[in-house]
Design an enzyme around this catalytic site. Structure first.
Site, mmCIF file in Angstrom:
data_model
loop_
_atom_site.group_PDB
_atom_site.id
_atom_site.type_symbol
_atom_site.label_atom_id
_atom_site.label_comp_id
_atom_site.label_asym_id
_atom_site.label_seq_id
_atom_site.Cartn_x
_atom_site.Cartn_y
_atom_site.Cartn_z
ATOM 1 N N GLU A 7 0.801 -1.228 0.000
ATOM 2 C CA GLU A 7 0.000 0.000 0.000
ATOM 3 C C GLU A 7 0.832 1.275 0.000
ATOM 4 O O GLU A 7 0.518 2.235 -0.699
ATOM 5 C CB GLU A 7 -0.924 0.069 1.231
ATOM 6 C CG GLU A 7 -2.005 -0.972 1.256
ATOM 7 C CD GLU A 7 -1.590 -2.202 2.033
ATOM 8 O OE1 GLU A 7 -2.484 -2.894 2.506
ATOM 9 O OE2 GLU A 7 -0.376 -2.461 2.168
ATOM 10 N N ASP A 80 -2.136 -5.367 3.095
ATOM 11 C CA ASP A 80 -2.379 -5.710 4.502
ATOM 12 C C ASP A 80 -3.254 -6.950 4.667
ATOM 13 O O ASP A 80 -4.110 -7.241 3.824
ATOM 14 C CB ASP A 80 -3.046 -4.531 5.219
ATOM 15 C CG ASP A 80 -2.086 -3.383 5.471
ATOM 16 O OD1 ASP A 80 -0.861 -3.602 5.377
ATOM 17 O OD2 ASP A 80 -2.545 -2.259 5.759
ATOM 18 N N ASP A 82 -6.004 -7.907 6.019
ATOM 19 C CA ASP A 82 -7.382 -7.777 6.506
ATOM 20 C C ASP A 82 -8.298 -7.552 5.316
ATOM 21 O O ASP A 82 -7.882 -7.643 4.156
ATOM 22 C CB ASP A 82 -7.497 -6.641 7.523
ATOM 23 C CG ASP A 82 -7.162 -5.276 6.942
ATOM 24 O OD1 ASP A 82 -6.781 -5.198 5.753
ATOM 25 O OD2 ASP A 82 -7.275 -4.276 7.670
ATOM 26 N N GLU A 84 -9.748 -4.844 4.084
ATOM 27 C CA GLU A 84 -9.378 -3.728 3.208
ATOM 28 C C GLU A 84 -8.156 -4.078 2.373
ATOM 29 O O GLU A 84 -8.072 -3.738 1.189
ATOM 30 C CB GLU A 84 -9.116 -2.475 4.039
ATOM 31 C CG GLU A 84 -10.359 -1.860 4.650
ATOM 32 C CD GLU A 84 -11.350 -1.356 3.616
ATOM 33 O OE1 GLU A 84 -10.931 -0.679 2.662
ATOM 34 O OE2 GLU A 84 -12.544 -1.664 3.759
ATOM 35 N N TYR A 296 0.564 -6.347 13.013
ATOM 36 C CA TYR A 296 -0.540 -5.626 12.363
ATOM 37 C C TYR A 296 -1.511 -5.081 13.398
ATOM 38 O O TYR A 296 -1.857 -5.752 14.363
ATOM 39 C CB TYR A 296 -1.265 -6.539 11.385
ATOM 40 C CG TYR A 296 -2.190 -5.783 10.469
ATOM 41 C CD1 TYR A 296 -1.704 -4.758 9.671
ATOM 42 C CD2 TYR A 296 -3.545 -6.079 10.407
ATOM 43 C CE1 TYR A 296 -2.544 -4.036 8.831
ATOM 44 C CE2 TYR A 296 -4.390 -5.370 9.563
ATOM 45 C CZ TYR A 296 -3.886 -4.347 8.783
ATOM 46 O OH TYR A 296 -4.715 -3.631 7.965
ATOM 47 N N ARG A 298 -4.731 -3.766 13.088
ATOM 48 C CA ARG A 298 -6.197 -3.870 12.988
ATOM 49 C C ARG A 298 -6.578 -5.320 13.225
ATOM 50 O O ARG A 298 -6.516 -6.147 12.315
ATOM 51 C CB ARG A 298 -6.689 -3.376 11.625
ATOM 52 C CG ARG A 298 -6.493 -1.884 11.430
ATOM 53 C CD ARG A 298 -7.154 -1.372 10.163
ATOM 54 N NE ARG A 298 -6.921 0.069 10.013
ATOM 55 C CZ ARG A 298 -5.898 0.592 9.339
ATOM 56 N NH1 ARG A 298 -5.031 -0.211 8.765
ATOM 57 N NH2 ARG A 298 -5.751 1.902 9.257
ATOM 58 N N HIS A 343 -6.560 -11.470 13.839
ATOM 59 C CA HIS A 343 -5.145 -11.773 13.713
ATOM 60 C C HIS A 343 -4.542 -11.871 15.109
ATOM 61 O O HIS A 343 -5.232 -11.749 16.116
ATOM 62 C CB HIS A 343 -4.436 -10.669 12.918
ATOM 63 C CG HIS A 343 -5.121 -10.342 11.630
ATOM 64 N ND1 HIS A 343 -5.180 -11.222 10.586
ATOM 65 C CD2 HIS A 343 -5.795 -9.233 11.236
ATOM 66 C CE1 HIS A 343 -5.862 -10.669 9.593
ATOM 67 N NE2 HIS A 343 -6.244 -9.464 9.963
#
Length: 880
Positions: A7, A80, A82, A84, A296, A298, A343
């Site tokens: 990203e 990432d 997740d 998103e 990570y 989130r 996670h």
């Protein structure tokens, strides 16, 4: 060389160090495609087909990836881990396939890692997979739902409730939580009660505190002593009796550490300890993750990888000794609402590195890393061991009884490193230390103090307690907490004061409207149930188009029902809904909606074009009574009555002081059909509104004051009081944009400052910004940016030295001298600043055009036909 896409450039830079020259690592700079902000982007008549568009800023990033694939025909998507991140990978694959950069023979794989470390990245590269389509479909469902609510409900708000901006699927429910708490506070009526405390002394002369628990042989409840008279009677009862210690009971107790951080608990603790907002917290955590310092950020999970547990236990033993390491590792498990977002917990990637050893320059990142490091170590440490003591003291006749409590720390355990914060601090008598006391000892009275108390309303939410409440209700997920809490503030539905969230008029009106006409869609149970359905989609247990179809069928019907509503009908309905709140029944029993000024009109809620609300009289314009939106007395008028205060007359005009929605002001004359905007001037904050007299009002109404033409150019210099205080303006008129403004030290200077002083202040202002139109000179040239080109320099600013590259300015930390700043440090500061500003990107140095390109550019072209200007559209509603 395979092309790896992540990203952000910061993440790309870190991963590139681990992968080396065998890979080309590029950044997508977040999402590359989104739904165009216009009606029809989700086709509800065609199985919710979604029209995607590559953003103008993203086109060059997609092109860079496409160009790289021409030389290296293999794509690895490493966004990432997740929902998103999965969506970004899917969008990239779709966009590149559409432009034929991905061919039939192009290998495309997806890799995920929970931490950006060499071991984690290397392992991920050895275990590629395909894009997880159930997770992508959960994203598509959420995005479509947010779009449908935003683009179908927001126009209803614009038309039926002037000044409202938008509504959202989760943000509106979040706003409801805050608004309901505010109404609880306003409806709260405090209750008086008293307590009695005594300072007692042991036979050895050591003092301790005890509180009254028994009176007249009866055990006291919290509200049993209702007033001062009863408290004085209780004081007399203690004074008239001898007291002895009747029992001393000591019990061992333990305190266990809190679980390691997940997203919601990290945001809560960062708010409690540092006052960080949710967005600020997650931005700092993102930088730490991209630098490889933490896992990570989130996540709904609190479990920790076995190797991380071992690493933590070793670090504890090395730093604090073996007695702080429990015999068995602590294992934490929770049942996450969404397994796809569960996670590992948020923890340091290397437990041996504390904040000092990493030398993190950004203050927020340093504080947040220290918090995560301490919490992670603490969660694997021994429990704290305490001894809690309760001492019962009483009179021989049993009429009076007191209790003293305290504790002794036997072993600090995890408390040596970390203690979790509290949302609302409560004084705990158990935390006090007691002297050595024995049964049957005499307790001498040193002082007896009755204390008055009043019950307190429930506290307003902080960002931390709001996230906690959302989590309890099952509303929102780790990736949405920060954006939702930020959105309701950005849209002026909620303001933050002293870290507490307070609903604005706009927010309260929106919720009143939604609860009346769209009650189901701001319901806690409905929203939580919809979140669970979306979680089922991500797990592959439910079809996302079925979820959309079920939602849209009922929601579109509710939208259609409101299409015929008139604004006056909506406002009257809101008046009815909010009547118990806005117009509570008076003690006298009269009509609470009768205007207290003219005693003829009825009070009702009105809205202004700005979206604010107030209470006004129906007998307008004959009666100009207004008061703040809310119950009577909800806002301090500053000593100015609601109908205004007549200060006196001047030249035939009446001079008034009023309390307006934007603060107190003075006014010359009255509002009439011929004079709809009489002269007005705000009363300075330093002046108590109730004390403003006629002479002060006339001074204010004389502004702006002409000081005279500037001696250098003849342009007028003015003195005035503005939004940010007293100031000078050098311009042809005070309404002219531009010119030069300079602050004055005090209000009095507005009427006393002369030309010499004014010229000096204006000259200093011009000099402080490097002269009018003259670029400031750098205090040190650092050379070309090593990655992107363009000059990097250290400049002198108002708030200290800063490093400048193109349009990015980054403050140099106080602990670093400008002459000691290295280029690597400068680049890091610039990257962090770019990320904070939300750009997340850096410009590429412009290349000199080739001769062929120059020739092509000069080729004559036919003039394009002029297009008619497009009709203006209403502003599009933003997504969640």
């Amino acid at each position: 060389m395979p092309v790896v896409v992540v990203e952000s450039p910061a993440k790309a830079k870190t991963i590139n160090k681990y992968l080396g020259d065998n890979y080309t690592v590029l950044a997508s700079y977040g999402h590359v495609r989104d739904l165009p902000p216009k009606d029809g982007s989700v086709d509800t008549d065609n199985e919710f087909d979604m029209l995607w568009e590559i953003g103008s800023d993203s086109k060059k990033h997609v092109k860079a990836i496409a160009d790289a694939l021409k030389d290296d025909n293999e794509l690895i998507l490493a966004t990432d881990p997740d929902r998103e991140g999965e969506a970004i990978s899917w969008h990239l694959q779709e966009a590149l396939t559409k432009r034929k950069s991905i061919k039939k023979d192009t290998p495309v794989s997806r890799v995920v890692f929970n931490a950006i470390t060499k071991a984690a990245v290397t392992e991920a590269m050895q275990n590629p997979r395909e894009v997880d389509m159930p997770l992508v479909e959960a994203y598509l469902a959420r995005r479509a739902l947010d779009y449908l609510v935003g683009f179908k409900l927001s126009p209803v708000l614009w038309r039926k409730l002037p000044g409202s901006r938008s509504a959202g699927r989760v943000q509106s429910v979040c706003l409801r939580i805050i608004t309901e708490r505010e109404m609880e506070i306003e409806a709260f009526r405090n209750r008086e009660y008293w307590s009695v405390k005594a300072i007692l002394s042991s036979p050895t002369g050591q003092e301790y505190e005890a509180r009254l628990t028994t009176l007249a042989g009866k055990k006291l409840d919290k509200y049993d002593i209702e007033n001062q008279q009863q408290a004085e009677m209780a004081e007399a009862a203690i004074t008239s009796r001898d007291l002895t210690i009747q029992s001393v009971e000591a019990k061992p107790a333990t305190r266990n550490p809190s679980a390691p951080f997940m997203t919601s608990t990290l945001q809560q603790e960062a708010s409690r300890k540092f006052g960080m907002g949710a967005r600020q917290c997650m931005s700092s955590a993102q930088r730490l993750y991209e630098a490889g310092h933490i896992t990570y950020m989130r996540t709904d999970g609190i479990d920790m990888a076995p190797e991380a547990v071992t690493m933590a236990r070793d670090a504890i033993k090395d730093r604090f000794g073996g007695e702080y390491v429990p015999a068995q590792p602590r294992m934490y498990k929770n049942k996450a609402k969404n397994a796809q977002e569960a996670h590992e917990c948020i923890r340091p990637t290397d437990m041996t590195n504390d904040a000092a050893s990493l030398k993190i320059m950004d203050a927020d990142q340093r504080k947040l890393y220290d918090l995560i490091w301490k919490r992670t170590l603490a969660c694997q440490m021994e429990s704290a061991r305490l001894e809690r003591t309760t001492v019962e003291i009483g009179s021989a006749d049993g009429q009076v009884g007191l209790r003293a409590t305290g504790q002794v720390m036997l072993f600090d355990g995890f408390l040596k490193v970390y203690e979790e914060g509290r949302d609302d601090v409560v004084v705990d008598d158990d935390d006090k230390r007691l002297p050595q006391l024995n049964q049957n000892e005499k307790a001498d009275k040193k002082s007896i103090t009755p204390e008055q108390h009043f019950t307190q309303p429930p506290p307003r939410y902080t960002e931390a307690t709001l996230v906690k409440r959302m989590e309890e209700l099952g509303i929102g997920r780790p990736s949405t907490y920060a954006s939702v809490v930020t959105t309701i503030q950005d849209r002026d539905y909620v303001r933050k004061e002293k870290n507490r969230l307070i609903p604005e008029d706009k927010g309260r009106l929106v919720i009143a409207f939604l609860e009346n006409y769209f009650r189901r869609y701001v319901g806690y149970d409905f929203t939580a149930s919809l979140e669970e359905e979306l979680d089922d989609v991500s797990a592959g247990d439910r079809n996302y188009k079925d979820v959309l179809g079920s939602f849209w069928r009922d929601f579109s019907a509710a939208i259609a029902e409101t299409s015929e509503l008139r604004i006056t009908e909506v406002l009257e309905k809101i008046n009815e809904v909010l009547e118990p709140h806005l117009f509570p029944v008076t003690e006298e029993g009269g009509d609470p909606r009768l205007c207290p000024n003219c005693e003829k009109g009825r009070l009702s809620m009105r809205t202004a074009r700005s979206g604010g609300a107030f209470i006004g009289c129906s007998n307008y314009p004959e009666c100009r009574y207004t008061r703040a939106f809310g119950p009577p007395g909800a806002e301090d008028t500053g000593g100015i009555p609601p109908e205004g205060k007549h200060l006196g007359d001047d030249d035939g005009d009446k001079i008034y002081a009023f309390k307006g929605r934007f603060g107190p002001y003075v006014q010359r004359g009255e509002v009439t059909d011929d004079n709809k905007k009489p002269p007005r001037q705000s009363i300075p904050k330093d002046w108590p509104p109730a004390d403003v007299d006629l002479s002060q009002a006339l001074m204010l109404l004389s502004l702006p004051r002409e000081i005279g033409p500037h001696p250098e150019d003849g342009v007028m210099v003015w003195a005035n009081i503005g939004r940010y205080g007293p100031y000078l303006k050098h311009a042809a008129s005070t309404s002219e944009r531009g010119g030069t403004n300079a602050n004055l030290e005090g209000i009095d200077e507005v009427w006393t400052v002369g030309m010499n002083r004014a010229v000096q202040l204006l000259a200093e202002k011009v000099a402080s910004r490097g002269g009018r139109g003259v670029a400031a000179k750098p205090i040190r040239e650092m050379g070309e940016h090593p990655d992107q080109g363009g000059n990097v320099a250290i400049m002198s600013g108002k708030y200290g030295p800063y490093v400048k590259w193109e349009k990015i300015n980054a403050t140099i930390p106080k602990e670093i001298e400008p002459e000691d700043l290295s280029m690597d440090q400068a680049v890091q500061l610039l990257d962090e600043k770019a990320a904070k500003k939300g750009t997340g990107r850096r410009k590429t140095a412009a290349k000199k055009p080739t001769k062929a390109a120059a020739a092509k550019k000069t080729t004559a072209k036919k003039p394009a036909a002029k297009k008619k200007p497009a009709a203006k559209k209403k502003p599009a509603a933003k997504k969640e």
